[in-house]
Scaffold this motif. Structure first.
Motif, PDB file in Angstrom:
ATOM      1  N   GLU A  60       0.837  -1.208   0.000  1.00 61.35           N
ATOM      2  CA  GLU A  60       0.000   0.000   0.000  1.00 61.35           C
ATOM      3  C   GLU A  60       0.868   1.253   0.000  1.00 61.35           C
ATOM      4  N   LEU A  61       1.890   1.267   0.873  1.00 58.95           N
ATOM      5  CA  LEU A  61       2.745   2.453   0.955  1.00 58.95           C
ATOM      6  C   LEU A  61       3.671   2.552  -0.254  1.00 58.95           C
ATOM      7  N   ALA A  62       4.111   1.415  -0.784  1.00 63.24           N
ATOM      8  CA  ALA A  62       4.959   1.432  -1.975  1.00 63.24           C
ATOM      9  C   ALA A  62       4.230   2.015  -3.181  1.00 63.24           C
ATOM     10  N   ASN A  63       2.902   1.969  -3.121  1.00 63.29           N
ATOM     11  CA  ASN A  63       2.081   2.576  -4.172  1.00 63.29           C
ATOM     12  C   ASN A  63       1.361   3.813  -3.621  1.00 63.29           C
ATOM     13  N   TRP A  64       2.084   4.560  -2.817  1.00 66.06           N
ATOM     14  CA  TRP A  64       1.548   5.773  -2.165  1.00 66.06           C
ATOM     15  C   TRP A  64       0.814   6.657  -3.172  1.00 66.06           C
ATOM     16  N   GLN A  65      -0.323   7.180  -2.726  1.00 68.86           N
ATOM     17  CA  GLN A  65      -1.126   8.049  -3.573  1.00 68.86           C
ATOM     18  C   GLN A  65      -1.090   9.480  -3.042  1.00 68.86           C
ATOM     19  N   PRO A  66      -1.069  10.459  -3.931  1.00 64.16           N
ATOM     20  CA  PRO A  66      -1.034  11.856  -3.472  1.00 64.16           C
ATOM     21  C   PRO A  66      -2.236  12.248  -2.616  1.00 64.16           C
ATOM     22  N   HIS A  67      -3.369  11.557  -2.819  1.00 65.00           N
ATOM     23  CA  HIS A  67      -4.564  11.880  -2.038  1.00 65.00           C
ATOM     24  C   HIS A  67      -5.232  10.590  -1.573  1.00 65.00           C
ATOM     25  N   TYR A  68      -5.651  10.599  -0.300  1.00 63.93           N
ATOM     26  CA  TYR A  68      -6.387   9.475   0.253  1.00 63.93           C
ATOM     27  C   TYR A  68      -7.757   9.985   0.709  1.00 63.93           C
ATOM     28  N   TYR A  69      -8.781   9.447   0.113  1.00 62.37           N
ATOM     29  CA  TYR A  69     -10.133   9.892   0.461  1.00 62.37           C
ATOM     30  C   TYR A  69     -10.690   9.102   1.636  1.00 62.37           C
ATOM     31  N   GLU A  70     -10.050   7.974   1.944  1.00 56.77           N
ATOM     32  CA  GLU A  70     -10.306   7.253   3.183  1.00 56.77           C
ATOM     33  C   GLU A  70      -8.958   7.089   3.877  1.00 56.77           C
ATOM     34  N   LYS A  71      -8.932   7.375   5.162  1.00 57.86           N
ATOM     35  CA  LYS A  71      -7.664   7.328   5.877  1.00 57.86           C
ATOM     36  C   LYS A  71      -7.160   5.894   5.984  1.00 57.86           C
ATOM     37  N   ARG A  72      -5.868   5.711   5.668  1.00 52.22           N
ATOM     38  CA  ARG A  72      -5.219   4.392   5.760  1.00 52.22           C
ATOM     39  C   ARG A  72      -4.172   4.446   6.868  1.00 52.22           C
ATOM     40  N   GLU A  73      -4.206   3.452   7.715  1.00 56.92           N
ATOM     41  CA  GLU A  73      -3.337   3.436   8.892  1.00 56.92           C
ATOM     42  C   GLU A  73      -2.100   2.574   8.649  1.00 56.92           C
ATOM     43  N   VAL A  74      -0.948   3.042   9.142  1.00 55.35           N
ATOM     44  CA  VAL A  74       0.271   2.239   9.120  1.00 55.35           C
ATOM     45  C   VAL A  74       0.940   2.315  10.493  1.00 55.35           C
ATOM     46  N   ALA A  75       1.770   1.323  10.767  1.00 55.79           N
ATOM     47  CA  ALA A  75       2.526   1.277  12.021  1.00 55.79           C
ATOM     48  C   ALA A  75       3.982   1.603  11.721  1.00 55.79           C
TER      49      ALA A  75
END
Length: 883
Positions: A60-75
Motif C-alpha cells: 500500500e505504501l509502496a504505491n503511495w497516492q497523493p490523495h487518500y479519500y479514506e484514511k489508511r493506517e500504518v505502524a
C-alpha cells in the motif's frame, strides 16, 4: 518477502532492506515517491512481521497516492526517542507509576523499560534571573539547581533504573541542537544476529520542534509524552498515511536577508496552504542554495506552519555538515547507503506530490513576526503601522508613555519600547550564519559608539557550547557582551517563557500605565503571555535584528529608512551596521572546525559538580515523597482493572470553557510563571512553598496537583463564558457564578456533572505538551468539540481518553447557536466508529437542538486506546496480560 541486499563499506559487509529490490519485486516505482515516503517505506518493510505490519501494508505504501479519500493506517517503528525535561519529567513519572501499577496487577515491573534508545536533554529549566554580566551563566545555573534538584534526582534515578536511557545534564545545550550536532547519525546500524543492519535514523520527540532534525534528512516529529512512552515500551507509532506537500524552492537568498526571514515567509505561506497533518518536503534548485544549518532552521518551524514535518533529502550538504561536526565515519555510511537506495538528492528530481507550493528565495525580504503568532509576518517597512494597529486591539486609546529614572538616567518608556531582547532558541542559534551576523553587527555598533538603552533586558542563550566557542574564536563575543548580550545559559530560556522577571521598576511602570511593551527574540513562538506576562507584543526576528531593535529601544520604527540610534548626534542606520554575506561566510569557513564539536561534546553526559553531587535514588520502584511539591504519584491508574469499563453516553454535560480560534497549548497549560492568587499558587502556598520559590508551571509538571490547577490558567486565555474577564475563569452553571476554572471543575465533579470544552479553529496549536490533555482529563472533561485541531494535541486527547469531536465543514458554535450555557448530551459512544459521526443534543433555557459532529478518532487503534481510557492503560493491560 525478502528485500535484503548487501553493501560493502570500508571492508565490512552491511545488510540493507533495499528499495531497489522492492521495485524489482513489483512492489511499486520508487522514483515517483517523495523522499520522506521512501524513508517511511523502508521502515515498514524492515519491520514487516505479518501481524502488526503485513505485506499488504508495505505494498500500500509502496504505491503511495497523493490523495487518500479514506484514511489508511500504518505502524511506524522510530529508531529512537528524544526528550526535554519539561516533557521528560512527567514521562518518567508516568513510567514510575506504571511500574507500581503493573506490580500491583501481578505483573513484572521490569517490563516497564525502554525498548528503544532514549536521550533526555535538560534544557527547559534554566531561567534568565541574571543577565548582562560575566557571571550570569554560573549564577543562573546555580539557581537552576536550587530550584530543580528534586526533579533532577528523579532523572538520575531513571538513568539508573531504566536501560538505554541517557541524560544530558543542565548546561549541555538545547535538545534539538544537540540532536542536530551530535546525536543524529542520518543512517544508523545495529547488530542483528551475525549481521550488521543499516537503516535510516528516525525518531519521535516529546517536543514539537523535534522536526528540526528533518533538516539533516532524519525523519522525525514531535508527539505527546504519552505517545512517546508507548513507543519506548515497544509499541509502534500508529499514523495515517500522510499527504506530502512539495515546496519547490527556486532562486537564491538575497544580500541582507537571513534564513530567519526565509522561514518566517515560508511559515506565513504554508499556514495559508493548510498543511496540518501533512508532510512537507523541500525540492527544487533552491534547496542546493541552502546550507544545512539553513535547512534545519526551516525544518524547525514545521509546527508553526502546521506540518507534521518539513523534510530535506540527503545530499552533499548533509555530508558536509556531518564532516564539519566531526562525524566523518557517519558521512561515509550515509553517502554509500543513500546512493545504494536512490535517496540521494541530485537536485532535479520531481516526485509525485499531493500539491506543490512555489517559493522563490530571491523574493524574500527582511521581516519579523508578531505580535502574538509566528505566522503573522510583517516586513520591516510595515512594522510601525502594524504595531499601532495591534496596539489598538490590545488596548484602546492613544499611545502612552512614562518617564523613569534608572541609575541616575532619565528614560522614557512607552508603547512599543523593547524591554526584552533575547538571542535564544535552537531555531537560530544552531545557524552559524545568523550568529556570526549578530556578532559582526554588535562589533560595528560598538565601534560606532552605540550603547544599549538601560531598560532593555538582554540575553544570549546558545543551543550548544560550540556557539560560544566559535564566537570567541572569531573575536565577536566581547562586542556582544559590551551590548549586554552575555551568555545566560545553554537552554531554551526566553523562547519557552523562561525570560525571568523584568527589573522591578520597569514592570511597575508597565503595569501602572498599562503600556504595550515589546519583546524581540530569535525564537520560534510568541504566543500571548508566553514570553513574559507583562509584555503584550512579542516579535520573532533574526539574531542581528534582535540586536538592532534592542539598540533602537523600540519596535514601532522602520529600520529600512529611519536611524536606529544616534552616536554623538550622528544618525546610525541599520545598513551601516549590517554585515555582508561574504564577510559572514569568510569567518565561518575560517573558524568553525570539527575539533570544536569533538571537544565540546566529549564527556558531555558527565555534567558539572552540581550534577555529580546530586544523590541518586536507588531501587526499581521510585520512592514517592509524600510531602514533595515537585514529584507526586499521579492518579492515572487508580482503580484500573484488567478489562476496560464499557463506554457510556455523556449525559447532561456542562461546558467548562467556550473558546475562540488559535487557542494554543500555552493557553491550555501554561509553562511560565505561577500567579500567587491563582489556584496553583494558592495550592503551593498552602503546602508551605513561599512565592519566591514557586518556579514555573513547566518545572512543576511532575506534580499533577499543581498542573490540574494550572490547566486553562493562562492569564491571557479568553473564555467566552467569563467575558469580558480575561484569564483562567469561567461561570459555574446553572447559576452563572464567576469562578476559577479549576474551582468550577471540582464543584462539577462533586455534583457528578461531566464536562465538555467548546473551541474554534486550530485548537491546541503550539507545543507538544501532553499536560494540556492530562489536565483536561483530570478536570473532568469527557469531550472537546472544536472546528479543527492541531495534530499533536488531538492525539494527546485520544491518548488521555478524552473524545475529540469536530464540527462539520462550515459549522461552529455560532452556527448552532451555542452559548456554552447549555447542557450537552452525546449519545452513541458504544457504537462509535473511526471517522464516523455522533449525535449531540444541546438543551438551553428555551431551546433544544440536535446536530451531528465528526468523531476524530481517526483509526481503529485510536478507537482501541479510547475504549481503554487512553494509550497507557491500554499498554499496561497488555503487559499485565503477558505476565
Amino acid at each position: 518477502m525478502n528485500f535484503e541486499k548487501q553493501l560493502v563499506l570500508d571492508g565490512k559487509t552491511i545488510t540493507i532492506v533495499s528499495l531497489k529490490e522492492m521495485e524489482a519485486a513489483g512492489m511499486g516505482k520508487m522514483a515517483r515517491l517523495p523522499f520522506s515516503i521512501r524513508v517511511l517505506l523502508e521502515n515498514l518493510a524492515r519491520n514487516m512481521d505479518g501481524k502488526v505490519i503485513t505485506e499488504t501494508d508495505v505494498r500500500e505504501l509502496a504505491n503511495w497516492q497523493p490523495h487518500y479519500y479514506e484514511k489508511r493506517e500504518v505502524a511506524w517503528f522510530p529508531a529512537r526517542v528524544v526528550m526535554q525535561d519539561f516533557t521528560g519529567v512527567p514521562a518518567v513519572v508516568d513510567l514510575a507509576v506504571m511500574r507500581d501499577a503493573l506490580q500491583d496487577m501481578g505483573g513484572d515491573l521490569k517490563k516497564v523499560n525502554p525498548m528503544v534508545p532514549v536521550d533526555l536533554i535538560v534544557d527547559h529549566s534554566v531561567q534568565v534571573d541574571f543577565f548582562g554580566s560575566k557571571d550570569a551563566y554560573e549564577k543562573n545555573l546555580e539557581r537552576e539547581y536550587q530550584r530543580n534538584g528534586e526533579r533532577y534526582q528523579l532523572l538520575k534515578w531513571a538513568r539508573s533504573a531504566f536501560d538505554d536511557f541517557r541524560i544530558f545534564p543542565p548546561g549541555s545545550g538545547i535538545v534539538h541542537q544537540v540532536n542536530l550536532e551530535y546525536l543524529a547519525s542520518v543512517v544508523t546500524t545495529r547488530h542483528d544476529g551475525n549481521r550488521q543492519l543499516a537503516f535510516p535514523d528516525t525518531l519521535i520527540g516529546t517536543d514539537s520542534h523535534t522536526t528540526m532534525i528533518n533538516g539533516i534528512s532524519v525523519l522525525g516529529w514531535g508527539v505527546g509524552g504519552i505517545e512517546a512512552e508507548a513507543v519506548m515500551l515497544g509499541q509502534p507509532y500508529y499514523m495515517t498515511i500522510p499527504e506530502v506537500v512539495g515546496v519547490r524552492l527556486t532562486g537564491k537568498v538575497r544580500e541582507g536577508v537571513t534564513t530567519t526571514d526565509v522561514v518566517l515567509a515560508i511559515t506565513e505561506k504554508l499556514r495559508h496552504e493548510e498543511v496540518v497533518e501533512k508532510f512537507v518536503e523541500y525540492f527544487g534548485p533552491g534547496v542546493k542554495e541552502l546550507a544545512l544549518a539553513d535547512r534545519a532552521t526551516i525544518a524547525n518551524m514545521a509546527p508553526e506552519y502546521g506540518a507534521t514535518c518539513g523534510f530535506f533529502p540527503i545530499d552533499q550538504q548533509t555530508l558536509a555538515y556531518l564532516r564539519m561536526t566531526d562525524r566523518n565515519k557517519e558521512a561515509r555510511l550515509v553517502e554509500a547507503y543513500a546512493k545504494a537506495q536512490d535517496i540521494f538528492f541530485q537536485g532535479d528530481e520531481t516526485p509525485d506530490y499531493s500539491s506543490v507550493v512555489e517559493v522563490n528565495l530571491n523574493e524574500i525580504v527582511p521581516a519579523v513576526a508578531g505580535p502574538s503568532r509566528p505566522q503573522d509576518r510583517v516586513i520591516l517597512p510595515d512594522l510601525p503601522d502594524s504595531f499601532d494597529k495591534n496596539r489598538r486591539i490590545i488596548r484602546r486609546g492613544s499611545t502612552r508613555e512614562t518617564t523613569l529614572n534608572i541609575q541616575n538616567e532619565s528614560l522614557t518608556l512607552k508603547d512599543g519600547s523593547v524591554v526584552i531582547a533575547a538571542i535564544t532558541s535552537c531555531t537560530n542559534t544552531s545557524n552559524p550564519a545568523v550568529m556570526i551576523a549578530a556578532g559582526l553587527l554588535a562589533k560595528k555598533a560598538v565601534e560606532a559608539g552605540l550603547t544599549m538603552p538601560s531598560y532593555v533586558k538582554t540575553s544570549l542563550a546558545p543551543g550548544s557550547r560550540v556557539v560560544t566557542e566559535y564566537l570567541e574564536e572569531a573575536g565577536l563575543l566581547p562586542y556582544l557582551e559590551k551590548l549586554g548580550f552575555n551568555v545566560v545559559g545553554y537552554g531554551c530560556t526566553t523562547c519557552i517563557g523562561n525570560s525571568g522577571p523584568l527589573p522591578e521598576e520597569i514592570q511597575k511602570q508597565i503595569v501602572e500605565h498599562d503600556l504595550v511593551a515589546a519583546a524581540v527574540l530569535s525564537g520560534n513562538r510568541n504566543f500571548e503571555a508566553r514570553i513574559n506576562p507583562y509584555v503584550k507584543a512579542n516579535y520573532l526576528a533574526s539574531p542581528p535584528l534582535v540586536i538592532a531593535f534592542a539598540l533602537a529601544g523600540r519596535v514601532n520604527l522602520d529600520l529600512t529608512t529611519k536611524p536606529l540610534a544616534f552616536s554623538h548626534e550622528k544618525p546610525i542606520y541599520l545598513k551601516d551596521l549590517w554585515p555582508a554575506n561574504e564577510e559572514i561566510q569568510e569567518l565561518i569557513s575560517r573558524i568553525i572546525r570539527p575539533e570544536m564539536f569533538r571537544e565540546k561534546y566529549s564527556g558531555i553526559m558527565e555534567g558539572n559538580r552540581l550534577w555529580q553531587d546530586l544523590p541518586v535514588p536507588d531501587g526499581d520502584r521510585f520512592q514517592w515523597a509524600p510531602n514533595s511539591s515537585y514529584i507526586r504519584k499521579p492518579p492515572f491508574f487508580e482503580g484500573m482493572g484488567q478489562e476496560p469499563k464499557p463506554l457510556n453516553d455523556i449525559e447532561n454535560a456542562r461546558c467548562l470553557l467556550s473558546l475562540g480560534d488559535s487557542v494554543t497549548t500555552d493557553h491550555i497549560s501554561p509553562a511560565g510563571a505561577i500567579p500567587a492568587d491563582y489556584p496553583a499558587g494558592r495550592y503551593l502556598q498552602e503546602h508551605g512553598v513561599p512565592i519566591q520559590q514557586f518556579n514555573t508551571y513547566g518545572s512543576r509538571r511532575g506534580n499533577h496537583e499543581v498542573m490540574m490547577r494550572g490547566t486553562f490558567a493562562n492569564v491571557r486565555i479568553k473564555n467566552k463564558l467569563a467575558a469580558p474577564k480575561e484569564g483562567g475563569y469561567t461561570r459555574f452553571m446553572p447559576g452563572g457564578e464567576d469562578a476559577f476554572v479549576f474551582d468550577a471543575a471540582m464543584d462539577y465533579q462533586k455534583n457528578g456533572t461531566p464536562l465538555i470544552v467548546l473551541a474554534g479553529r486550530e485548537y491546541g496549536t503550539g507545543s507538544s505538551r501532553d499536560w494540556a490533555a492530562k489536565g483536561t482529563q483530570l478536570l473532568g472533561a469527557k469531550a472537546v468539540l472544536a472546528v479543527s485541531y492541531e495534530r499533536i494535541h488531538r492525539s494527546n486527547l485520544v491518548g488521555m481518553g478524552v473524545l475529540p469531536l469536530q464540527f462539520k465543514e462550515g459549522e461552529n458554535a455560532k452556527t448552532h447557536g451555542l452559548s456554552g450555557k447549555e447542557e450537552f448530551t452525546i449519545r452513541g459512544l458504544k457504537e462509535v466508529q473511526p471517522g464516523g459521526t455522533i449525535a449531540i443534543t444541546s438543551k438551553g433555557e428555551n431551546r433544544t437542538h440536535t446536530f451531528e459532529a465528526l468523531v476524530r478518532l481517526d483509526t481503529d487503534v485510536e478507537l482501541q486506546y479510547f475504549r481503554h481510557g487512553g494509550i497507557l492503560p491500554y499498554v499496561l493491560r497488555q503487559m499485565a496480560g503477558q505476565s
